[in-house]
Scaffold this motif. Structure first.
Motif, short mmCIF file in Angstrom:
data_model
loop_
_atom_site.label_atom_id
_atom_site.label_comp_id
_atom_site.label_asym_id
_atom_site.label_seq_id
_atom_site.Cartn_x
_atom_site.Cartn_y
_atom_site.Cartn_z
N ALA A 148 0.83 -1.20 0.00
CA ALA A 148 0.00 0.00 0.00
C ALA A 148 0.87 1.26 0.00
O ALA A 148 0.56 2.24 -0.68
N ALA B 63 -1.28 -1.56 -5.87
CA ALA B 63 -2.61 -1.37 -5.29
C ALA B 63 -3.42 -2.67 -5.38
O ALA B 63 -4.11 -3.04 -4.42
N SER C 58 -2.01 -5.27 -2.76
CA SER C 58 -2.32 -4.87 -1.39
C SER C 58 -3.80 -5.06 -1.09
O SER C 58 -4.18 -5.54 -0.02
N THR C 59 -4.63 -4.69 -2.05
CA THR C 59 -6.07 -4.80 -1.88
C THR C 59 -6.51 -6.25 -1.69
O THR C 59 -7.38 -6.54 -0.85
#
Length: 212
Positions: A28, A46, A49-50
């Motif tokens: 992140a 992104a 991390s998501t």
């Protein structure tokens, strides 16, 4: 050097850490640093991390935050596509600003959705901090869309959302993530000034704010 309360909080954060949370935090942070430089690789970080946070938030009963991660997975792909391709006029997507009216619509929309979903979560689920959870979720939805469209003011929105999220994560015992969001608040301020400088370079002549 630190008070007993601060030392205890640091010890609690260390004890609560998991390797998955560490990985999610690092990815992140990588996303944010790359986004500040308008680097398209930010969307890869992104997405990864998501995917991790999707399960972490569900595990601590932050239902709206967990659902938000599904949106983030989709928006990471959308953001990558937007930054990679040119518009119909063949021009690269540049940093631009929203009009005051568009900001008003965004504020109103987030407020209404926060009340509606907060009420539903509070009365029909076991979600923790339902109204705050709803606010950070819908605020993040709007603000992430702003990032994909390179709207300058997204950084100012993130200051409010990340600040609210810090309390949310501390309450759920996700101390490392709370620390990450504290760092985010500092970085998004820097990010705003970096994008503002780029905005002035890209718009050397006065232009009207872009509404969408």
């Amino acid at each position: 050097m630190f008070s007993p309360e601060i030392r205890e909080a640091i010890a609690s954060a260390y004890a609560a850490m998991t390797l998955w949370e560490v990985a999610a935090v690092v990815l992140a942070l990588t996303y944010l640093l790359l986004a500040m430089r308008e680097n398209i690789l930010c969307w890869y970080a992104a997405f990864a991390s998501t995917a991790i946070y999707l399960f972490l938030f569900w595990d601590v009963s932050l239902l709206m935050e967990s659902a938000l991660q599904i949106f983030y997975l989709v928006i990471a792909v959308y953001g990558w596509w937007q930054w990679r391709h040119r518009n119909r006029e063949g021009e690269k997507l540049h940093i631009h600003r929203w009009s005051a009216a568009t900001h008003l619509y965004a504020f109103t929309g987030v407020g209404v959705l926060t009340l509606i979903f907060g009420y539903v979560l509070d009365n029909y689920t076991s979600a923790a901090l339902p109204y705050l959870d709803s606010f950070t979720t819908w605020g993040a939805v709007v603000t992430t869309y702003m990032v994909t469209r390179k709207v300058l003011e997204n950084w100012l929105y993130w200051i409010v959302i990340d600040g609210a999220a810090i309390y949310l994560y501390i309450d759920r015992g996700m101390y490392l993530t709370a620390l990450l969001f504290l760092l985010y608040v500092v970085l998004v301020i820097i990010g705003f000034f970096q994008w503002y400088a780029l905005y002035r370079q890209q718009h050397s002549e006065p232009q009207q704010p872009v509404a969408v």
